[in-house]
Structure formats: structure tokens, C-alpha cells
Design a protein around this motif. Structure first.
Motif, PDB file in Angstrom:
ATOM      1  N   GLY A  81      24.300  37.977  38.887  1.00 14.46           N
ATOM      2  CA  GLY A  81      24.838  36.689  39.341  1.00 14.46           C
ATOM      3  C   GLY A  81      26.104  36.315  38.589  1.00 14.46           C
ATOM      4  N   HIS A  82      26.102  36.600  37.302  1.00 14.11           N
ATOM      5  CA  HIS A  82      27.280  36.325  36.473  1.00 14.11           C
ATOM      6  C   HIS A  82      28.501  37.050  37.042  1.00 14.11           C
ATOM      7  CE1 HIS A  82      29.429  36.097  32.449  1.00 14.11           C
ATOM      8  NE2 HIS A  82      30.018  37.156  32.986  1.00 14.11           N
ATOM      9  N   GLU A  83      28.349  38.327  37.326  1.00 14.29           N
ATOM     10  CA  GLU A  83      29.497  39.108  37.814  1.00 14.29           C
ATOM     11  C   GLU A  83      29.931  38.644  39.201  1.00 14.29           C
ATOM     12  OE1 GLU A  83      31.243  40.877  35.918  1.00 14.29           O
ATOM     13  OE2 GLU A  83      29.826  40.909  34.258  1.00 14.29           O
ATOM     14  N   ILE A  84      28.958  38.333  40.058  1.00 12.73           N
ATOM     15  CA  ILE A  84      29.318  37.844  41.396  1.00 12.73           C
ATOM     16  C   ILE A  84      30.135  36.553  41.278  1.00 12.73           C
ATOM     17  CG2 ILE A  84      28.419  36.860  43.551  1.00 12.73           C
ATOM     18  CD1 ILE A  84      26.034  38.792  43.304  1.00 12.73           C
ATOM     19  N   SER A  85      29.685  35.669  40.409  1.00 13.45           N
ATOM     20  CA  SER A  85      30.336  34.359  40.337  1.00 13.45           C
ATOM     21  C   SER A  85      31.783  34.464  39.860  1.00 13.45           C
ATOM     22  CB  SER A  85      29.547  33.412  39.441  1.00 13.45           C
ATOM     23  OG  SER A  85      29.936  33.560  38.105  1.00 13.45           O
ATOM     24  N   HIS A  86      32.105  35.511  39.136  1.00 18.46           N
ATOM     25  CA  HIS A  86      33.503  35.673  38.713  1.00 18.46           C
ATOM     26  C   HIS A  86      34.447  35.762  39.919  1.00 18.46           C
ATOM     27  CE1 HIS A  86      33.450  35.845  34.427  1.00 18.46           C
ATOM     28  NE2 HIS A  86      32.698  36.924  34.332  1.00 18.46           N
ATOM     29  N   SER A  87      33.930  36.172  41.052  1.00 18.58           N
ATOM     30  CA  SER A  87      34.782  36.264  42.235  1.00 18.58           C
ATOM     31  C   SER A  87      35.194  34.892  42.753  1.00 18.58           C
ATOM     32  CB  SER A  87      34.047  37.007  43.362  1.00 18.58           C
ATOM     33  OG  SER A  87      33.707  38.306  42.940  1.00 18.58           O
ATOM     34  N   GLY A 109      37.023  36.507  25.122  1.00 18.09           N
ATOM     35  CA  GLY A 109      36.755  35.562  26.193  1.00 18.09           C
ATOM     36  C   GLY A 109      35.292  35.168  26.307  1.00 18.09           C
ATOM     37  N   HIS A 110      34.422  35.778  25.528  1.00 10.90           N
ATOM     38  CA  HIS A 110      32.998  35.450  25.570  1.00 10.90           C
ATOM     39  C   HIS A 110      32.586  34.659  24.352  1.00 10.90           C
ATOM     40  CE1 HIS A 110      33.606  39.006  27.969  1.00 10.90           C
ATOM     41  NE2 HIS A 110      32.582  38.618  28.693  1.00 10.90           N
ATOM     42  N   ALA A 111      31.792  33.641  24.582  1.00 15.50           N
ATOM     43  CA  ALA A 111      31.206  32.908  23.462  1.00 15.50           C
ATOM     44  C   ALA A 111      30.216  33.832  22.748  1.00 15.50           C
ATOM     45  CB  ALA A 111      30.499  31.668  23.978  1.00 15.50           C
ATOM     46  N   SER A 164      35.869  30.867  31.627  1.00 18.26           N
ATOM     47  CA  SER A 164      35.474  31.670  32.795  1.00 18.26           C
ATOM     48  C   SER A 164      34.107  32.292  32.585  1.00 18.26           C
ATOM     49  CB  SER A 164      36.482  32.785  33.045  1.00 18.26           C
ATOM     50  OG  SER A 164      37.668  32.253  33.528  1.00 18.26           O
ATOM     51  N   GLU A 165      33.898  32.800  31.386  1.00 18.17           N
ATOM     52  CA  GLU A 165      32.627  33.456  31.104  1.00 18.17           C
ATOM     53  C   GLU A 165      31.479  32.452  31.077  1.00 18.17           C
ATOM     54  OE1 GLU A 165      32.198  36.577  31.199  1.00 18.17           O
ATOM     55  OE2 GLU A 165      34.340  36.977  31.412  1.00 18.17           O
ATOM     56  N   ASN A 166      31.741  31.280  30.553  1.00 16.17           N
ATOM     57  CA  ASN A 166      30.681  30.276  30.482  1.00 16.17           C
ATOM     58  C   ASN A 166      30.313  29.760  31.875  1.00 16.17           C
ATOM     59  OD1 ASN A 166      30.787  30.622  27.719  1.00 16.17           O
ATOM     60  ND2 ASN A 166      32.241  28.950  27.425  1.00 16.17           N
ATOM     61  N   MET A 185      29.841  38.983  31.759  1.00 15.59           N
ATOM     62  CA  MET A 185      29.641  38.757  30.718  1.00 15.59           C
ATOM     63  C   MET A 185      30.366  39.339  29.822  1.00 15.59           C
ATOM     64  SD  MET A 185      26.592  38.736  31.093  1.00 15.59           S
ATOM     65  CE  MET A 185      25.768  38.301  31.411  1.00 15.59           C
ATOM     66  N   THR A 186      30.729  39.874  29.527  1.00 13.81           N
ATOM     67  CA  THR A 186      31.396  40.399  28.774  1.00 13.81           C
ATOM     68  C   THR A 186      32.283  39.948  28.111  1.00 13.81           C
ATOM     69  OG1 THR A 186      31.629  41.261  29.405  1.00 13.81           O
ATOM     70  CG2 THR A 186      32.310  41.252  29.527  1.00 13.81           C
ATOM     71  N   ASN A 187      32.962  40.362  27.579  1.00 16.56           N
ATOM     72  CA  ASN A 187      33.835  39.956  26.905  1.00 16.56           C
ATOM     73  C   ASN A 187      34.972  39.714  27.265  1.00 16.56           C
ATOM     74  OD1 ASN A 187      33.929  40.929  25.322  1.00 16.56           O
ATOM     75  ND2 ASN A 187      33.748  41.981  25.194  1.00 16.56           N
ATOM     76  N   ARG A 232      37.909  36.320  34.276  1.00 20.29           N
ATOM     77  CA  ARG A 232      37.214  36.712  35.246  1.00 20.29           C
ATOM     78  C   ARG A 232      36.573  37.858  35.192  1.00 20.29           C
ATOM     79  NH1 ARG A 232      37.784  36.496  38.284  1.00 20.29           N
ATOM     80  NH2 ARG A 232      37.072  36.677  39.504  1.00 20.29           N
ATOM     81  N   MET A 233      36.826  38.464  34.657  1.00 17.05           N
ATOM     82  CA  MET A 233      36.400  39.591  34.719  1.00 17.05           C
ATOM     83  C   MET A 233      35.406  40.004  34.024  1.00 17.05           C
ATOM     84  SD  MET A 233      38.654  39.293  34.420  1.00 17.05           S
ATOM     85  CE  MET A 233      39.234  38.628  34.569  1.00 17.05           C
ATOM     86  N   SER A 234      34.947  40.266  33.631  1.00 19.20           N
ATOM     87  CA  SER A 234      34.220  40.639  32.995  1.00 19.20           C
ATOM     88  C   SER A 234      33.363  41.382  32.830  1.00 19.20           C
ATOM     89  CB  SER A 234      33.784  40.271  33.071  1.00 19.20           C
ATOM     90  OG  SER A 234      33.747  40.303  33.032  1.00 19.20           O
ATOM     91  N   HIS A 235      33.157  41.632  31.966  1.00 19.58           N
ATOM     92  CA  HIS A 235      32.265  42.517  31.666  1.00 19.58           C
ATOM     93  C   HIS A 235      31.199  41.872  31.121  1.00 19.58           C
ATOM     94  CE1 HIS A 235      35.987  42.801  30.642  1.00 19.58           C
ATOM     95  NE2 HIS A 235      36.022  42.692  30.203  1.00 19.58           N
ATOM     96  N   LEU A 236      30.186  42.290  31.070  1.00 24.32           N
ATOM     97  CA  LEU A 236      29.175  41.732  30.601  1.00 24.32           C
ATOM     98  C   LEU A 236      28.898  41.778  29.332  1.00 24.32           C
ATOM     99  CD1 LEU A 236      27.161  42.974  31.717  1.00 24.32           C
ATOM    100  CD2 LEU A 236      27.435  41.721  32.442  1.00 24.32           C
TER     101      LEU A 236
HETATM  102 ZN    ZN Z   1      31.924  37.933  32.628  1.00 29.36          ZN
END
Ligand code: ZN
Length: 684
Positions: free
Chosen positions: A531-537, A644-646, A592-594, A1-3, A7-11
Motif C-alpha cells: 500500500g505504501h508503494e502504491i500510494s506514492h503514485s 527521506g525516511h523517518a 512523502s514517505e510519511n 518506504m524506503t528511504n 516518492r519513490m521509494s523504496h521501502l
Molecule cells: Zn516510500
């Protein structure tokens, strides 16, 4: 999530923002929190567990505006504190971690206590006036030629950017360095070099037309002149005009934020000898030797266009303009620990004008941020010993295992993915390293010298110490267990090259994670975040890296075609959101974040049901309240343009893509968030 991007992200919806603030000298209130000031009504009172019923606005139909249904009551009663540019549930957690960290620092002896106390000692800082900067300004004045200029620039480069984990693409130094596993050669670390050199957050601030950007540019030019004037430098307006013009020309060579997150554009391995031919204009031999990167067999140049363009500017622009540019940035970077006139000027521009924050945050908050930046893992060891019980780690590891299992089942059930791609995805999931709370081992800071009453020296030594640590890593094998966030940080991150995730202790807190809350509330909030972070993989970026972190697309053309088609629907869904009448969300930049939001919520939902849960209403409301926040207009606009985050409110509306959301909230065709079943985006 993040920003951030890809991919990456952070939340955190704020990560980028925060890291930008910490990296640049900016002042601000990233999300600063209040110790003395009473925080406005908190989203979930500590006495309750799970959903905050008083935050709900029953006058809003969930099918029209789920974010305002879940959070409207809170939005009505909450004002953004004057020292912040935004406020919300993330801020509450941030405040909590910040207050705890403050107490630890105030009572600490040794490096942590000294760093914090020195930052706080405004009298000593005032008394020294500009003395801590004199040596460096004289050095710049004495630069004899472009070769000396190149050496100096190289010697002052630092590890202050991060292209794939934190996705921090901003540095006010001419170039940024990021040391990580080589994505062409997983057995070795490599230096990645990124574009830099701008005082404003991004090239868009220099090149976009319109009255708003014109106003920011005019204010920035005035800010440059003010800083030079405060330092006693003559003809400040004239010099400021030249400095701004140089930055504008650098900005014109920069890649856009969207281009920066394309790893294929970034895969430019150059040998040190090739720089002179590929980007003529800078004495690269001198610069790379200054940066101690000349012995690196390979350097990956993330932004080749900016390197070519900036090198040409080093050649064509006068030494005088370059010297003024360097002097301004050195002063500006350390403004917060220079006499009050500098700190106030820094806040007036970066805080008020750029972020719309009316009031500067208390000095102790800035001191906490700075001390965390310098001595993060030393502080972290104190933090987790006091605030992160082993029982939390155990329960969260069980949730992670359940969500990973749910993801694995979703992979099995996919009809569009080829068996070969599926096998690779499952291998990646099986080797994913999920870090909960804090790292397995701690970094050694014992050699970092912290001196009482030397605030600027402490900051510089800490930056140099960190840079030398990264240089040392170039001689070592990559470590998949390395952490990129400190445990006292309210955020989480996916590390694509390491095939790993970090969930710091400070985000594993109520209301996101509350061991007393129902499974529906836990899975809807921290479960969706996990789940959000896992899915970035496994998303458009994650699919670029295999289980060893090698840049190698393991998808077939057909897999990618399906994924791209589903992505296009999601891009259109977000492009249609209009936070302001003249600005819509950027569905491509936030894609990616969405995708991660949709996938993370779906996997958390499955894991919740697999655990025997059936309270879908609470599950989705808990997710909606995860995004409880308010932004000032300036910072919301900045986020839409560069992040990168909405915006959080649209992230809450992710629910419209899940079939299970419609029944408990009685969502009907014709309502604003209603999507026909074929328009709901299902990627995973
Ligand atoms: Zn993210």
C-alpha cells in the motif's frame, strides 16, 4: 518506504544508505549479515508465523510508545552486531538473502564465480600492490590543460545516480548520469545529469557548523592525506588540505537534499550547445563528448546551480589541485579491492568514524555486494529459480489486486477531490504495473568480460558495461517493464515515470510475507508495504506525473490546497519527534514517505477487512513489528539529516493516525501518541 525521498521509494529504511555504500567505495556494512557469526535473536523465529509475542514489552503502554510496546522485548535482548551500523527485521531478511546469494556465487562458474572469487582473492590483490591504479594515476598526471581535464572527467562519468526511483543523489564522481524516460516527452529516454564530486555523504557535512561536523571534517581531511600517503604521493597533508578545500567549495554550490527532490527545480532541459553559456568554465564540448552524450538532443540538468558553480571552479582552481582531487577519488573509490592498507583505511573512516560501525564486515559480504552490483540480474536468475516459488507470486498478486481495489474505493469515497482529478487518479491506478518477484525478461550480460585475478579491472569493466547499456537505452523507446532493483534485494520501489512498482523476491519473505501467517499478519506487514508503494503514485510527487509518466500536475488548485493542509499537519507531527535532544525529525524532508506510510496502512487495513478479517490488534502489531530495529547513534543522525525516511520507530507510530488503532490498544487522551480525531491525518 524506503528511504528516500520522495516518492519513490523504496521501502527500506535503509535503501539510500545501502545504495550510497554500494556506489561509493565505502566500506561498510550497510546491513551486512552474518553467516558465521550467530545473528542475535531473530525477531520472529522461523518456527512461528505472524506476531512475535516475545518481542512485545507489556510494561509499555501502547498509547505512549507503540514502537516500544511492539518491540521492547526484542530491543532489550538485542545488541547490534559489531560489523553493523544498525540491526533489525530488515537485517534478518538481508542476512537471509545475502547468505543464499553467497552460496550461489561460491558454486557458480563463469562470470559470477569469477567475479566473486577474484574479489575474495586477497593474496592476488596484495601482490599486485598499486599496479592496477598506476595507469590511471599516470593519465591524470599527464593531463595537459583544462580541456584535457574536461575530457577525462567526461570519460569517467557513470550511470551511478537515480533521481526518482532509488533517489540516490550521491556520487563521488564530479557529475552523475541517470538515463530514464524523459518526463517532458514519455516517448523517449533522456540523460539526466546530477551534481556530484563529494566524498562525504552530502553538502550538509561540509557546511553545517558544530563540534560534531568539525570532527568529521577533520577526520576526512586526515583520511584524504592517508590515502595519498599510502599511494606514495609526496606532501600528502598539504595536498589533502587543497583537496578538502576544493570539495568544500563544490559543496557550497550543491543543492540541499530537500531541493534535490523538487522535480520542478530539476526540469532544466539544455541542449549540448547551451552548456557553455549556462554554466561557463568547463569545456563542455570536451566533457560531453568524453561522456558520449554530445549527440543527445536534450540533456536534463537536475542541479543547474551546482553545474554553474562547479564549472566556475574548474576554471578558477589550479590544475594541480584538480589532479590531486581526481587521484584521491580514484584511489578511494577502489580502496576495498586494493591492498589491505587501503581497505583498512577506507573502513576506518567510512565505517568507524562516519557510520559508527566498530568492526569491518567479513570480506565475503563485501564480495557478495560487489558481485551483485556488477552482475545483478545474472545472480538474480539463479536466486529466483531456487527461492521464489510460483505459488508465492500468485498469492501476492492476489493481495496486490485487493489493495489496489481498496485504494480505488478510497479514491471514490474522497469528498475533497474534484471529479476530474479523481478520474485521472483512477486512470493511473488502472494502468499501474506491479512487478512481483522478478522482471518479465532478463538483461543480457554475456558481453561483460570478467577476468580472474583482476579485481579493479572487473569493477571498472562492469561500471563501463552498465554505462554503455544506459547509453544504448538513449537510442531505444522507454520500457515500462524495466526493473530498478535486483530480485535478491530486500527493498521495494515506486517508479513514478514508469507508473510501476517493483517488489523483489527477497523482500517477499517471512516475517513480511509468510504464506502460513494469518491474513491480519500478512496485510499488516507486506500489505502495508505494498500500500505504501502504491500510494506514492498519488502523493505530492506522484501527482506531478500523469499515467504516461509526463511531468504534468493533474490536480486542481483546490485539490492541492486540501492536500497541502493535510500535509502541514503531518509535517508538524514528525517535526515534534526528538530522537536526540539536539535533533528533531525533518517533517518536510520525510513528508512523502510519511504520507505513504499513512496511506499504505489505511489501504491495507481496508483490504484486510474486505477479505473478511476482523483481528485489528494483530494487524496493527504486525505493522509495528515491521519496524523492529536498532540504529547506532551516528547512522541515526545521518539518516535524520539526509534521508527521506523517518527513523523506523516513528514509522511504527504511523498507527496513531488511524481511528481503528485506538480501541484494541485502549488508547486514551493524555497518552503520548493520542491524537484528537481532528488531528489524525487522513490524506486518502
Ligand atoms: Zn516510500
Amino acid at each position: 518506504m524506503t528511504n528516500s525521498s520522495r516518492r519513490m521509494s523504496h521501502l527500506l529504511a535503509r535503501t539510500l544508505y545501502l545504495s550510497f555504500l554500494l556506489a561509493a567505495p565505502l566500506t561498510m556494512a550497510a546491513c551486512g549479515g552474518g553467516a558465521k557469526a550467530d545473528p542475535p535473536a531473530s525477531p520472529a523465529s522461523p518456527a512461528s508465523h505472524g506476531i512475535d509475542q516475545s518481542a512485545i514489552d507489556p510494561s509499555v503502554m501502547p498509547g505512549d510508545d507503540f514502537f516500544r510496546y511492539a518491540n521492547g522485548g526484542w530491543l532489550k535482548r538485542t545488541e547490534i552486531p559489531p560489523d553493523r551500523s544498525s540491526y533489525g527485521v530488515w537485517s534478518i531478511l538481508f542476512d537471509r538473502a545475502q547468505q543464499r546469494t553467497r552460496e550461489l556465487m561460491e558454486h557458480a562458474s563463469g562470470q559470477v564465480g569469477d567475479y566473486y572469487a577474484t574479489y575474495m582473492d586477497e593474496q592476488a590483490i596484495e601482490k599486485k600492490r598499486l599496479e592496477p591504479m598506476r595507469g590511471r594515476l599516470a593519465e591524470i598526471d599527464a593531463l595537459a590543460d583544462k580541456r584535457a581535464l574536461a575530457t577525462w572527467i567526461g570519460q569517467h562519468m557513470r550511470a551511478d545516480v537515480d533521481a526518482l526511483n532509488m533517489t540516490n543523489f550521491h556520487t563521488d564522481r564530479l557529475f552523475g548520469v541517470w538515463v530514464a524516460q524523459n518526463f517532458n516527452d514519455p516517448a523517449h529516454n533522456v540523460p539526466y545529469l546530477l551534481q556530484g564530486g563529494l566524498g562525504l555523504p552530502d553538502r550538509d557535512y561540509y557546511v553545517q557548523t558544530g563540534a560534531r561536523m568539525d570532527g568529521i571534517r577533520a577526520a576526512y581531511r586526515t583520511h584524504i592525506a592517508m590515502v595519498l600517503k599510502l599511494a606514495g604521493i609526496d606532501k600528502p597533508e598539504e595536498r589533502a588540505a587543497a583537496v578538502f578545500d576544493l570539495e568544500r567549495r563544490i559543496a557550497n554550490t550543491h543543492a540541499t537534499r530537500t531541493e534535490s527532490v523538487d522535480v520542478h527545480k530539476a526540469n532544466n532541459p539544455w541542449t549540448p550547445d547551451e552548456f557553455g553559456r549556462r554554466a561557463p568554465g568547463i569545456d563542455w564540448k570536451a566533457l560531453l563528448a568524453g561522456a558520449r552524450l554530445d549527440a543527445s538532443p536534450t540533456i536534463i540538468v537536475w542541479h543547474p546551480g551546482a553545474f554553474r558553480g562547479t564549472a566556475a571552479l574548474v576554471q578558477s582552481v589550479s590544475m594541480d589541485a584538480w589532479k590531486d582531487y581526481l587521484k584521491f577519488h580514484e584511489l578511494d573509490r577502489y580502496s576495498r579491492i586494493l591492498p589491505k592498507a587501503f581497505a583498512d583505511e577506507s573502513f576506518a573512516f567510512y565505517g568507524k568514524t562516519l557510520s559508527g560501525t566498530p568492526q569491518q564486515q567479513d570480506r565475503w559480504k563485501r564480495a557478495v555486494n560487489a558481485t551483485n552490483g556488477a552482475l545483478g540480474e545474472v545472480v538474480a536468475q539463479m536466486y529466483v529459480a531456487k527461492y521464489f516459488p510460483a505459488s508465492a507470486k500468485t498469492q501476492l498478486q492476489e493481495m496486490v489486486a485487493a489493495i489496489v481495489k481498496a485504494f480505488d474505493r478510497r479514491l471514490d469515497a474522497l469528498t475533497w477531490m474534484s471529479p476530474k482529478t479523481k478520474a485521472s487518479a483512477k486512470a493511473k491506478l488502472a494502468t499501474l504495473k506491479v512487478g512481483i518477484g522478478y522482471p518479465d525478461s532478463w538483461r543480457d550480460f554475456s558481453k561483460l568480460q570478467i577476468v580472474r585475478a583482476d579485481a579493479v579491472g572487473n569493477a571498472e569493466r562492469a561500471e563501463l558495461f552498465d554505462y554503455e547499456y544506459r547509453l544504448q537505452q538513449l537510442r531505444e523507446a522507454p520500457d515500462r517493464a524495466q526493473w530498478w532493483l535486483d530480485p535478491q534485494t530486500v527493498n521495494a520501489v515506486n517508479l513514478p515515470i514508469q507508473n510501476a512498482l517493483n517488489f523483489p523476491a527477497a523482500i517477499l519473505e517471512p516475517p513480511f510475507y509468510d504464506s502460513q501467517a494469518s491474513g491480519a499478519a500478512r496485510y499488516g506487514s507486506i500489505g502495508a508495504i505494498i500500500g505504501h508503494e502504491i500510494s506514492h503514485s498519488f502523493d505530492d510527487q506522484g501527482s506531478q506525473f500523469d499515467s504516461t509518466g509526463r511531468l504534468a500536475n493533474w490536480w486542481t488548485a483546490e485539490d492541492l490546497a486540501h492536500f497541502t493542509a493535510a500535509s502541514a499537519k503531518l509535517v508538524a507531527q514528525y517535526n515534534a519527534y526528538m530522537p536526540f535532544t539536539d535533533l528533531h525529525e525533518n517533517g518536510q524532508l520525510t513528508l512523502s514517505e510519511n504520507i505513504a506510510d499513512v496511506a499504505g496502512l489505511s489501504a491495507a487495513y481496508d483490504a484486510y477487512h474486505a477479505s473478511g478479517g476482523t483481528d485489528d490488534r494483530t494487524f496493527f502489531l504486525s505493522f509495528g513489528q515491521t519496524w523492529q530495529s536498532k540504529d547506532r547513534e551516528e547512522v541515526a543522525r545521518q539518516q535524520v539529516l539526509t534521508d527521506g525516511h523517518a527513523l523506523d520507530e516513528y514509522r511504527a507510530d504511523t498507527v496513531r493516525n488511524l481511528d481503528a488503532w485506538y480501541a484494541p490498544f485502549d488508547v486514551k487522551p493524555g497518552q503520548k501518541l493520542h491524537l484528537a480525531p481532528e488531528d489524525r491525518v487522513r490524506v486518502w
